[in-house]
Design an enzyme around this catalytic site. Structure first.
Site, PDB file in Angstrom:
ATOM      1  N   CYS A 113       0.833  -1.203   0.000  1.00 55.73           N
ATOM      2  CA  CYS A 113       0.000   0.000   0.000  1.00 55.73           C
ATOM      3  C   CYS A 113       0.872   1.259   0.000  1.00 55.73           C
ATOM      4  O   CYS A 113       1.576   1.534  -0.957  1.00 55.73           O
ATOM      5  CB  CYS A 113      -0.968  -0.059   1.177  1.00 55.73           C
ATOM      6  SG  CYS A 113      -2.393   1.015   1.038  1.00 55.73           S
ATOM      7  N   HIS A 114       0.854   2.043   1.078  1.00 58.00           N
ATOM      8  CA  HIS A 114       1.702   3.228   1.196  1.00 58.00           C
ATOM      9  C   HIS A 114       3.092   2.882   1.752  1.00 58.00           C
ATOM     10  O   HIS A 114       3.958   3.746   1.840  1.00 58.00           O
ATOM     11  CB  HIS A 114       1.054   4.263   2.119  1.00 58.00           C
ATOM     12  CG  HIS A 114      -0.152   4.935   1.534  1.00 58.00           C
ATOM     13  ND1 HIS A 114      -1.392   4.333   1.506  1.00 58.00           N
ATOM     14  CD2 HIS A 114      -0.302   6.145   0.966  1.00 58.00           C
ATOM     15  CE1 HIS A 114      -2.263   5.150   0.949  1.00 58.00           C
ATOM     16  NE2 HIS A 114      -1.634   6.257   0.603  1.00 58.00           N
TER      17      HIS A 114
END
Length: 181
Positions: A113-114
Site C-alpha cells: 500500500c503506502h
C-alpha cells in the site's frame, strides 16, 4: 505454509497509524509458516493501528525500537501501509537506515500500500519495478522506480503490493520469497 520459515526471524516495521489489516494478516501468515516475527517501531510501548486513516483500531505491543536493532538481527523485513504509518517512518532516520541496510545486505523486503514510501526515502526503488497505492506512484517514479499495476511484484529482493485487497496474494508471495532467502 506451515514450516517454510522455521528458524527465520522477520521484522515488521510499523509506527502509529499503521493499517491494522496490513499488519495483522502478513504477521499471521509469517507466523503460520514458522517465522519468529517481531514488531519494530520508532518508539517503545504500544502503537495505534487504524482502519483506514480516521478510525482507530487495535493497539499492538512493540517488541523492539528501531534505534536499537540492526538488519543483521533479522532475515527479512515487512513494512505495512496506511497513510500515516509510512509517513512517520520515512522521517525517522533510524527507520530509513534500517530499511536501507536490509536492501544493501541483500535481504528480502516487502511493503504494501503506502509502505513503499519508506523505500523511496531509503533510495532503494531506483532501477526496480514496484507497485503501490496509486497516490504514491509519482513519488516512486520520481525516485527512479518503474511502477506497474499488478497485485504483487517482486524485483531484486523487494516485494510490493497495492492495497489490502491484495493481501492474500501478498502474504503468499512474501512467505515464498522469505523461504528462498
Amino acid at each position: 505454509m506451515a514450516g517454510e520459515l522455521n528458524g527465520r526471524k522477520v521484522a515488521v516495521l510499523a509506527a502509529d497509524g499503521v493499517e491494522r489489516i496490513e499488519l495483522v494478516q502478513p504477521r499471521k501468515a509469517l507466523q503460520d509458516a514458522g517465522a519468529d516475527v517481531e514488531l519494530v517501531s520508532t518508539h517503545g510501548g504500544r502503537i495505534q493501528s487504524m482502519n483506514g486513516d480516521i478510525e482507530p483500531a487495535d493497539r499492538f505491543d512493540v517488541d523492539r525500537e528501531v534505534s536499537e536493532v540492526e538488519a543483521g538481527d533479522y532475515d527479512a523485513l515487512v513494512v505495512p501501509g496506511g497513510t500515516i504509518n509510512p509517513d512517520q517512518l520515512r522521517v525517522d532516520a533510524d527507520a530509513v537506515r534500517f530499511v536501507r541496510a536490509f536492501v544493501d545486505g541483500g535481504k528480502p523486503v516487502a511493503a504494501i500500500c503506502h509502505g513503499p514510501w519508506i523505500l523511496v526515502e531509503a533510495d532503494v526503488v531506483r532501477g526496480r519495478t514496484v507497485t503501490s497505492y496509486p497516490s504514491i506512484r509519482t513519488d516512486i517514479a520520481n525516485a527512479g522506480g518503474t511502477v506497474v499495476e499488478e497485485k504483487v511484484v517482486t524485483d531484486q529482493g523487494i516485494t510490493t503490493s497495492r492495497n489490502p485487497d491484495d493481501l492474500p496474494t501478498f502474504c503468499e508471495r512474501i512467505v515464498a520469497e522469505f523461504a528462498k532467502a
